[in-house]
Design an enzyme around this catalytic site. Structure first.
Site, PDB file in Angstrom:
ATOM      1  N   LYS A 197       0.823  -1.204   0.000  1.00  0.00           N
ATOM      2  CA  LYS A 197       0.000   0.000   0.000  1.00  0.00           C
ATOM      3  C   LYS A 197       0.870   1.274   0.000  1.00  0.00           C
ATOM      4  CE  LYS A 197      -3.908  -2.367   0.424  1.00  0.00           C
ATOM      5  NZ  LYS A 197      -3.525  -3.785   0.561  1.00  0.00           N
TER       6      LYS A 197
HETATM    7  C1  LIG Z   1      -4.229  -4.915   0.125  1.00  0.00           C
HETATM    8  C2  LIG Z   1      -3.404  -6.137   0.075  1.00  0.00           C
HETATM    9  C3  LIG Z   1      -3.630  -7.141  -0.879  1.00  0.00           C
HETATM   10  C4  LIG Z   1      -4.776  -7.075  -1.861  1.00  0.00           C
HETATM   11  O1  LIG Z   1      -4.631  -6.031  -2.790  1.00  0.00           O
HETATM   12  P1  LIG Z   1      -5.903  -5.501  -3.590  1.00  0.00           P
HETATM   13  O2  LIG Z   1      -5.411  -4.326  -4.343  1.00  0.00           O
HETATM   14  O3  LIG Z   1      -6.910  -5.143  -2.541  1.00  0.00           O
HETATM   15  O4  LIG Z   1      -6.366  -6.602  -4.443  1.00  0.00           O
HETATM   16  C5  LIG Z   1      -2.764  -8.218  -0.919  1.00  0.00           C
HETATM   17  N1  LIG Z   1      -1.755  -8.333  -0.042  1.00  0.00           N
HETATM   18  C6  LIG Z   1      -1.506  -7.400   0.899  1.00  0.00           C
HETATM   19  C7  LIG Z   1      -0.388  -7.602   1.837  1.00  0.00           C
HETATM   20  C8  LIG Z   1      -2.315  -6.264   0.992  1.00  0.00           C
HETATM   21  O5  LIG Z   1      -2.061  -5.343   1.920  1.00  0.00           O
END
Ligand SMILES: *Cc1c(COP(=O)(O)O)cnc(C)c1O
Length: 497
Positions: free
Chosen positions: A113
């Protein structure tokens, strides 16, 4: 560069600028902003292979955010992708076994993120200035664990903003929770809700859609926006790392120019994999988009059958950031494969809202050929962690392990030998208990915090600063509420009369 405008997937807000879309977050009709066309990269792959992460990011962002000047974009990029990351490569690509791991967890909160949320505050402040906005921006965010901390880190003490994060009280890892509840910053609020991620996301979307609330907000010189991947300002920076990964493969001679690669993406809200789809649409030679789910395999079922059905039990898994049954960003893909038909998209989304299910046409389903869906059970996820560690010494977090497992099943099912990038979305230090007990049950006697040092000793990876910073930090946020009380709580936090 051709000007690019954005439309709502539900048809009521059209032809808006990127900066408007970013400050709004969600369209007023509840739809998501999508580009009117998917732009093409206007630089060769060869040229990209000579570039730094920041330069690649600029080449991508300029195609999507056409109302930002070069100077503005470079300012945002340079302030986002700096020493907050623990490596100048920003997103290193590692070869282990026959897979390439794109590590997206080198930012300040050690999950992917950070790739978008370290730049979003800069994009948003720049966009607000371009629109002569004077209202305070209130960021409302639902998190399945990682977005919350990354958004808090990005917006803490940013002038002219407040940020409120809702997380499922019993649905995140102990270290994810500790990261959020120790957040400093006088403009930050963190609230645990009695409910799951879907409840948190629905609650936030409901507040966004409440026009009376928006009027009240405006009277108080405030406006909501979103740090979730429903905001196009989150999605666009994510396109950059796929282009970067390809450019690294080319630069190191792992692939030839124009050779196709596959990507395997552990998926929850469908943001990360949609960014891969956008990268492919820009002309990046990606063949298959492998969509990897955990036991909440609503996307796997959808790709198999064309029926999206959220009427099922919500499972708490060891990959909590993917514990989602309503994948918001799928709406952008639906709109795309419906040929930009907003009325049809709105109809399907209303159906999902009211009945919990919708079905796409066979023509739409045929447009999904580039996607391959798979899922990993809890045991398969753990076995995948143990197997890769035993074979290569590489220690994956449980989310990455889901992507790895589905990559393996894809290879077995198809015999496809195309070189594949597995997107590594979090550091194992965020999920110490589930990662370590995958290696051996002997670790079950320790808690998540005790396992931090043990993991470091075993893996030879030093403890990330992000973990050291929060382990002993004082808890500053203890607020909780029921999923039905989110709106009244927001009003109270903002002290609106
Ligand atoms: C948010 C997240 C995901 C999923 O990503 P999306 O964009 O919601 O599909 C996968 N792995 C981790 C560690 C995340 O924080």
């Amino acid at each position: 560069m051709q000007q690019l405008f954005y439309n709502s997937t539900r048809g009521q807000e059209n032809h808006v600028t990127a900066s408007y879309a970013i400050t709004q977050g969600l369209a007023k009709d509840g739809g998501l902003f999508v580009p009117e066309f998917l732009p093409k990269l206007d630089v060769t792959l060869e040229a990209l292979s000579q570039m730094t992460y920041q330069q690649v990011a600029y080449e991508v962002l300029k195609c999507f955010l056409t109302d930002f000047t070069e100077e503005e974009l470079k300012h945002c990029i340079d302030h986002a992708y700096d020493h907050k990351f623990d490596t100048p490569e920003i997103a290193p690509l590692l070869k282990k076994g026959d897979a390439y791991y794109l590590e997206l967890f080198h930012g300040s909160t050690i999950a992917f993120k950070d790739m978008a949320l370290s730049i979003l505050p800069y994009l948003m402040m720049t966009a607000a200035k371009k629109q002569n906005m004077t209202d305070e921006i209130v960021i409302l965010t639902a998190t399945s664990g990682d977005t919350g901390k990354a958004a808090l880190a990005g917006f803490a003490d940013v002038e002219g903003t407040q940020i409120i994060v809702f997380y499922p009280k019993d649905g995140v890892s102990p270290i994810q929770k500790q990261q959020m509840v120790t957040q400093k910053g006088k403009n930050t609020f963190v609230v645990g809700i009695e409910g799951n991620f879907d409840d948190a996301q629905n609650g936030v979307k409901e507040i966004f859609g409440d026009t009376a609330f928006a009027v009240e907000m405006a009277k108080n010189q405030k406006q909501f926006s979103s740090a979730n991947s429903i905001n196009i300002g989150r999605l666009v920076p994510q396109v950059a790392y796929y282009v970067y990964a390809y450019s690294r493969l080319l630069a190191t001679g792992e692939i030839k120019a124009n050779e196709s690669i596959n990507v395997s993406v552990p998926t929850g809200n469908f943001g990360n994999i949609l960014a891969a789809y956008y990268a492919k649409s820009m002309g990046l030679p990606i063949d298959k988009l492998i969509c990897a789910s955990n036991d909440n395999k609503v996307l796997f079922d959808f790709l198999e059958t064309g029926v999206y059905d959220r009427r099922r039990d919500f499972m708490l898994t060891i990959s909590p950031s993917m514990d989602i049954l309503i994948s918001s960003n799928l709406e952008r893909l639906i709109y795309q494969i419906a040929g930009g038909n907003a009325m049809e998209t709105a109809r399907l989304m209303t159906s999902l809202n009211t009945t919990g299910v919708y079905e796409i046409t066979s023509v739409m389903k045929a447009a999904l050929v580039d996607f391959y869906g798979g899922f990993a059970s809890e045991d398969e996820t753990k076995e995948s962690i143990a197997k890769v560690y035993a074979e290569t010494g590489y220690l994956m977090d449980p989310h990455t392990a889901v992507g790895q497992y589905v990559y393996e099943t894809y290879k077995t099912a198809t015999g496809d030998q195309t070189k594949t990038v597995v997107v590594s979305t979090a550091s194992p230090f965020k999920f110490t208990a589930s990662t370590m007990t995958s290696l051996s049950e002997e670790y079950a006697k320790y808690d998540d915090f005790e396992l931090v040092k043990i993991m470091s000793d075993k893996s030879g990876i030093s403890i990330p600063q992000a973990v050291l910073d929060v382990i002993e930090a004082p808890v500053l946020h203890t607020m909780t509420c029921d999923k039905t009380e989110m709106k009244s709580l927001v009003a109270k936090l903002l002290e609106m009369k």
